[in-house]
Design an enzyme around this catalytic site. Structure first.
Site, short mmCIF file in Angstrom:
data_model
loop_
_atom_site.label_atom_id
_atom_site.label_comp_id
_atom_site.label_asym_id
_atom_site.label_seq_id
_atom_site.Cartn_x
_atom_site.Cartn_y
_atom_site.Cartn_z
N LYS A 1 9.04 29.86 30.09
CA LYS A 1 8.99 30.75 31.25
C LYS A 1 8.07 30.12 32.30
O LYS A 1 7.09 29.48 31.94
CB LYS A 1 8.43 32.12 30.82
CG LYS A 1 9.24 32.80 29.71
CD LYS A 1 8.50 34.01 29.15
CE LYS A 1 9.23 34.58 27.94
NZ LYS A 1 8.50 35.70 27.31
N SER B 1 10.97 35.96 22.86
CA SER B 1 9.56 35.59 22.78
C SER B 1 9.44 34.12 22.43
O SER B 1 10.17 33.61 21.58
CB SER B 1 8.85 36.42 21.70
OG SER B 1 7.56 35.91 21.44
N ALA B 2 8.48 33.43 23.07
CA ALA B 2 8.25 32.02 22.77
C ALA B 2 7.42 31.85 21.50
O ALA B 2 7.23 30.72 21.04
CB ALA B 2 7.55 31.36 23.95
N GLU C 1 8.86 42.63 30.51
CA GLU C 1 7.81 41.61 30.48
C GLU C 1 6.48 42.18 30.98
O GLU C 1 6.46 43.15 31.73
CB GLU C 1 8.19 40.43 31.38
CG GLU C 1 8.82 39.27 30.65
CD GLU C 1 7.79 38.39 29.93
OE1 GLU C 1 6.59 38.69 30.01
OE2 GLU C 1 8.22 37.41 29.29
N ASP C 2 5.39 41.54 30.57
CA ASP C 2 4.06 41.92 31.06
C ASP C 2 3.41 40.80 31.86
O ASP C 2 2.26 40.94 32.29
CB ASP C 2 3.16 42.33 29.91
CG ASP C 2 2.71 41.13 29.07
OD1 ASP C 2 3.56 40.24 28.82
OD2 ASP C 2 1.53 41.09 28.66
N ASP D 1 10.31 40.81 25.79
CA ASP D 1 9.19 39.95 25.42
C ASP D 1 8.46 40.68 24.29
O ASP D 1 8.65 41.88 24.10
CB ASP D 1 8.29 39.73 26.63
CG ASP D 1 7.08 38.87 26.31
OD1 ASP D 1 7.23 37.90 25.55
OD2 ASP D 1 5.99 39.17 26.83
N LEU D 2 7.63 39.98 23.54
CA LEU D 2 6.91 40.60 22.43
C LEU D 2 5.48 40.98 22.80
O LEU D 2 5.10 42.14 22.78
CB LEU D 2 6.90 39.64 21.22
CG LEU D 2 6.12 40.11 19.99
CD1 LEU D 2 6.74 41.36 19.39
CD2 LEU D 2 6.06 38.99 18.95
N ASP D 3 4.69 39.98 23.15
CA ASP D 3 3.26 40.21 23.34
C ASP D 3 2.99 40.93 24.65
O ASP D 3 3.42 40.47 25.71
CB ASP D 3 2.52 38.87 23.30
CG ASP D 3 1.11 39.01 22.76
OD1 ASP D 3 0.82 40.07 22.17
OD2 ASP D 3 0.31 38.09 22.92
N LYS E 1 -5.64 33.57 27.61
CA LYS E 1 -4.48 34.47 27.59
C LYS E 1 -3.32 33.89 28.40
O LYS E 1 -3.48 33.52 29.56
CB LYS E 1 -4.86 35.85 28.13
CG LYS E 1 -3.84 36.93 27.83
CD LYS E 1 -4.36 38.30 28.20
CE LYS E 1 -3.37 39.38 27.80
NZ LYS E 1 -3.87 40.73 28.11
N THR F 1 -1.08 40.94 20.61
CA THR F 1 -1.75 40.04 19.67
C THR F 1 -2.88 39.25 20.33
O THR F 1 -3.47 38.37 19.71
CB THR F 1 -0.75 39.04 19.05
OG1 THR F 1 -0.20 38.22 20.09
CG2 THR F 1 0.36 39.75 18.31
#
Length: 223
Positions: free
Chosen positions: A150, A119-120, A174-175, A13-15, A48, A21
């Site tokens: 997700k 990432s979405a 993932e977070d 995942d990215l964020d 968020k 971000t």
């Protein structure tokens, strides 16, 4: 139980995993809320992890404005927020990489592991370029090709496919609880980064990105 030696690829995942971000999203929503005349304390926490349109509805409801706009006008407001956000992320740089992740990616590349992004975010390529990590992510799931968000496993399954690997050969990072559910449903080994109580379904837990190393993952998998 999958052994560490079975692992050939990592799906990120990215964020909240590679960079954060959320403050830029919060700023962009804040700009829109101010324009609409809506006072929304702790706006960043409220929006968020939820979709753009759901976040907009929350802001409009907070100001009692939910019935003041047509669906088309609401789409335009959401687009305006994204325009604000895209302008803000132009200021991102390597300083926005979360602790330890640059070194972890370098280790994965040196050891020959496959690396894919799941990432979405449609802005992911821009963000990776701004923080200087785009060369690690030549395999990126295109969010425009996804039918489901997700916690559906689709994005993680596609990540494994991009690496020409079976899901069982991949670790997903993932977070968010929804992301962990998606990784588990895909049949990949899940690494949760953050509050272990919120991410209790993860196979492996780290409280922050600085703990994410190959050695720590190997130790967790091999007991």
């Amino acid at each position: 139980m999958v052994k560490f030696t079975d692992i050939k690829g990592f799906v990120f995942d990215l964020d909240g995993v590679i960079t954060d971000t959320s403050r830029y999203h919060a700023q962009a929503w804040g700009q829109l809320a101010t324009k609409l005349g809506v006072d929304y304390p702790n706006l960043g926490d409220a929006v968020k992890g939820i979709s753009r349109m759901d976040a907009l509805e929350m802001i409009l409801q907070k100001g009692g404005l939910e019935n003041n706009y047509t669906a088309t006008e609401k789409e335009a407001l959401a687009t305006e927020k994204n325009t604000n956000y895209v302008q803000l992320i132009q200021n991102m740089s390597a300083k926005d990489i979360l602790p330890g992740m640059a070194a972890f990616l370098a280790d994965l590349k040196r050891e020959g592991y496959g690396i894919a992004l799941a990432s979405a975010s449609k802005n992911a390529p821009t963000i990776l370029a701004k923080i200087g990590l785009q060369d690690y992510f030549t395999k990126t799931v295109d969010p425009a090709t996804l039918q489901h968000g997700k916690p559906d496993p689709e994005i993680f399954i596609k990540g494994a496919q991009l690496l020409d690997l079976m899901p069982a050969q991949c670790i997903g990072l993932e977070d968010a609880a929804a992301g962990i559910a998606g990784i588990n449903a895909a049949g990949e080994t899940s690494v949760g980064i953050g509050d272990p109580q919120l991410l209790h379904a993860a196979a492996i837990n780290f409280t922050d990105t600085s703990q994410v190393t190959l050695a720590n993952i190997q130790q967790a998998m091999n007991g």
